[in-house]
Motif scaffolding. Structure first.
Motif, PDB file in Angstrom:
ATOM      1  N   GLY A   1       0.829  -1.300  -0.013  1.00 19.71           N
ATOM      2  CA  GLY A   1       0.056  -0.080  -0.085  1.00 19.71           C
ATOM      3  C   GLY A   1       0.828   1.369   0.068  1.00 19.71           C
ATOM      4  O   GLY A   1       0.657   2.427  -0.741  1.00 19.71           O
TER       5      GLY A   1
ATOM      6  N   GLU B   1       2.683   1.358  -3.631  1.00 20.04           N
ATOM      7  CA  GLU B   1       1.676   2.049  -4.545  1.00 20.04           C
ATOM      8  C   GLU B   1       1.081   3.438  -4.287  1.00 20.04           C
ATOM      9  O   GLU B   1       0.823   4.296  -5.372  1.00 20.04           O
ATOM     10  CB  GLU B   1       0.488   0.986  -4.705  1.00 20.04           C
ATOM     11  CG  GLU B   1       1.063  -0.287  -5.558  1.00 20.04           C
ATOM     12  CD  GLU B   1       1.804   0.006  -6.669  1.00 20.04           C
ATOM     13  OE1 GLU B   1       0.979   0.343  -7.529  1.00 20.04           O
ATOM     14  OE2 GLU B   1       2.688  -0.488  -7.098  1.00 20.04           O
ATOM     15  N   GLY B   2       0.851   3.772  -3.141  1.00 19.67           N
ATOM     16  CA  GLY B   2       0.212   4.999  -2.827  1.00 19.67           C
ATOM     17  C   GLY B   2       1.466   6.228  -3.261  1.00 19.67           C
ATOM     18  O   GLY B   2       1.071   7.207  -3.716  1.00 19.67           O
TER      19      GLY B   2
ATOM     20  N   SER C   1      -8.222   1.667  -4.742  1.00 18.63           N
ATOM     21  CA  SER C   1      -6.810   1.365  -4.298  1.00 18.63           C
ATOM     22  C   SER C   1      -6.185   0.710  -5.533  1.00 18.63           C
ATOM     23  O   SER C   1      -6.894   0.111  -6.402  1.00 18.63           O
ATOM     24  CB  SER C   1      -6.862   0.724  -3.238  1.00 18.63           C
ATOM     25  OG  SER C   1      -7.409  -0.642  -3.142  1.00 18.63           O
ATOM     26  N   SER C   2      -5.031   0.346  -5.297  1.00 16.91           N
ATOM     27  CA  SER C   2      -4.241  -0.243  -6.383  1.00 16.91           C
ATOM     28  C   SER C   2      -4.931  -1.537  -6.826  1.00 16.91           C
ATOM     29  O   SER C   2      -5.140  -2.523  -5.828  1.00 16.91           O
ATOM     30  CB  SER C   2      -2.832  -0.692  -5.898  1.00 16.91           C
ATOM     31  OG  SER C   2      -2.090  -1.337  -6.520  1.00 16.91           O
TER      32      SER C   2
ATOM     33  N   PHE D   1      -3.988  -5.295  -4.807  1.00 20.62           N
ATOM     34  CA  PHE D   1      -4.812  -5.749  -3.916  1.00 20.62           C
ATOM     35  C   PHE D   1      -5.808  -6.686  -4.417  1.00 20.62           C
ATOM     36  O   PHE D   1      -6.153  -7.666  -3.824  1.00 20.62           O
ATOM     37  CB  PHE D   1      -5.534  -4.765  -2.798  1.00 20.62           C
ATOM     38  CG  PHE D   1      -4.555  -3.861  -2.175  1.00 20.62           C
ATOM     39  CD1 PHE D   1      -4.002  -4.486  -1.346  1.00 20.62           C
ATOM     40  CD2 PHE D   1      -4.315  -2.412  -2.533  1.00 20.62           C
ATOM     41  CE1 PHE D   1      -3.131  -3.712  -0.412  1.00 20.62           C
ATOM     42  CE2 PHE D   1      -3.446  -1.878  -1.686  1.00 20.62           C
ATOM     43  CZ  PHE D   1      -2.793  -2.477  -0.599  1.00 20.62           C
TER      44      PHE D   1
ATOM     45  N   LEU E   1      -4.803   8.428  -4.573  1.00 20.17           N
ATOM     46  CA  LEU E   1      -4.222   6.883  -4.545  1.00 20.17           C
ATOM     47  C   LEU E   1      -3.363   6.615  -3.181  1.00 20.17           C
ATOM     48  O   LEU E   1      -2.971   5.594  -2.830  1.00 20.17           O
ATOM     49  CB  LEU E   1      -3.648   6.663  -5.789  1.00 20.17           C
ATOM     50  CG  LEU E   1      -4.390   6.450  -6.933  1.00 20.17           C
ATOM     51  CD1 LEU E   1      -3.761   6.153  -8.363  1.00 20.17           C
ATOM     52  CD2 LEU E   1      -5.472   5.216  -6.638  1.00 20.17           C
TER      53      LEU E   1
ATOM     54  N   SER F   1      -4.484   3.763  -1.173  1.00 25.15           N
ATOM     55  CA  SER F   1      -3.700   2.463  -1.034  1.00 25.15           C
ATOM     56  C   SER F   1      -3.210   2.354   0.265  1.00 25.15           C
ATOM     57  O   SER F   1      -3.286   0.948   0.914  1.00 25.15           O
ATOM     58  CB  SER F   1      -2.570   2.406  -2.085  1.00 25.15           C
ATOM     59  OG  SER F   1      -3.137   2.519  -3.300  1.00 25.15           O
TER      60      SER F   1
END
Length: 393
Positions: free
Chosen positions: A49, A52-53, A226-227, A230, A346, A350
């Motif tokens: 998370g 990716e965030g 989110s990404s 996941f 994001l 994420s």
């Protein structure tokens, strides 16, 4: 639709082919990153998370910057070339990553490239067609982009099935990156008769009220979006074999590829709002079902196909609506703000999703995403000003 399809200018098709090749390289790697983090680098959902965030937030900030520069300089091609080159040559370096921090740095370089190219590419694409074919043009680009997302996972699955280590799969992503960079030399700037934007045109205060509402809805939806990694992590936990994970993502891309052009072209006739409301609702249903899914069976593949339908109904349509709402001479800036609104969220999206996933449960994380999507669909239908279909104006 077919007559208009064959009349699209060369720029639309070339941008689409570049997207196809680039996504082939990206999606050889993308579905395998969570597996690499978990099985090789021993990192969990929280690290995923954070990676990716931060990566997507970095891209979002640069998308506004590059979009404003396009309007200032009236040049999009150099930013497109640099963006694709930076991402393409950085991606294979994952083969050398020895910790999740190195994965973070490589993902940051990949997203910096995306941030530099996305708004200029979208402005170049929007400026190459008339408003009546805007949805179709973006739909074609998304269809070819998703075609690459089909090819990439299939190649990755074949490599893994042949016993190739993850690191070697990452290294092979260099070849399509080289092809993609060469193709960008064929792009030409769109004819530009736009008025010069004011110096303050990129400020939030300079945006129209309807466009601001649209951006706020996009930001809310993204908070629950989110990404996609996941989704793949959830599938793996439910029992999908490692070699089948790229195939599952390939299914998403097949559906998105087949649906992108006709659904985006449909928005040229019936309006963008209907497609976006339906797409956001489909996303919410997929996330609710994944929250309550108990095991990997045929219904999981059906859910991923529905997720592909959501992508087909929204990706091109969202970007076409940006061009519809943009002020004259500010398309690059408008795309910059749109990409900023979607990308900056994001990071919390994420991070929150990873925190809920690992600290609470997968069910809670997916239910949160479904709630954001449901509220976004309601606001899109009742709060964002409705514009007439482009073909009727």
């Amino acid at each position: 639709m077919w007559a208009a399809l064959f009349k699209l200018p060369r720029t639309v098709w070339l941008i689409g082919l570049i997207s196809l090749v680039n996504d082939s390289a990206s999606d050889m790697v993308y579905p395998l990153v969570p597996l690499y983090l978990a099985s090789v680098l021993m990192a969990g959902p929280r690290a995923l998370g954070l990676i990716e965030g931060l990566a997507e937030a970095t891209a979002a900030l640069l998308k506004l910057f590059s979009g404003v520069l396009v309007d200032r300089t009236r040049r999009a091609r150099p930013w497109v070339m640099v963006g694709y080159g930076l991402a393409g040559f950085g991606r294979p370096l994952l083969a050398l990553a020895g910790s999740w921090l190195w994965v973070l740095l490589i993902r940051l370089s990949d997203r910096i490239g995306k941030g530099l190219r996305t708004s200029p590419r979208d402005a170049l694409l929007a400026g190459s067609v008339v408003a009546e074919h805007r949805g179709l043009a973006f739909g074609v680009q998304r269809a070819l982009d998703n075609a690459g997302a089909v090819i990439g996972p299939l190649v990755a699955a074949a490599m893994l099935g042949a016993g190739m280590p993850l690191q070697q799969v990452f290294a092979w992503a260099l070849l399509p990156a080289l092809i993609c960079l060469v193709m960008t030399f064929g792009l030409k700037e769109a004819p530009d008769g736009r008025p010069a934007p004011s110096r303050r045109s990129w400020h939030w205060r300079g945006l129209s009220g309807g466009f601001k509402r649209y951006l706020l809805v996009v930001a809310l939806f993204t908070l629950g979006n989110s990404s996609n990694m996941f989704l793949l992590l959830r599938a793996r936990e439910l029992g999908v074999a490692q070699a089948h994970v790229p195939l599952l993502w390939g299914l998403v891309s097949v559906v998105a590829m087949l649906g992108a052009a006709p659904l985006s072209a449909w928005s040229d006739k019936v309006g963008r709002h209907r497609l976006l409301v339906g797409g956001y609702a489909a996303y919410g249903l997929v996330y609710l079902a994944l929250a309550w899914q108990a095991r990997a069976d045929w219904s999981l593949w059906l859910l991923f196909a529905l997720y592909g339908l959501f992508l087909a109904a929204t990706e091109g349509v969202e970007k076409a609506l940006v061009a519809d709402l943009a002020e004259p001479g500010q398309q690059g800036t408008a795309y910059g703000w749109f990409n900023l609104a979607a990308g900056i969220m994001l990071l919390p999206a994420s991070w929150c999703f990873g925190w809920l996933y690992q600290g609470w449960s997968a069910t809670a994380a997916f239910e949160f995403g479904a709630a954001c999507a449901g509220l976004s669909a309601v606001l899109m239908a009742w709060w964002v000003p409705r514009s007439a279909p482009p073909s009727t104006t």
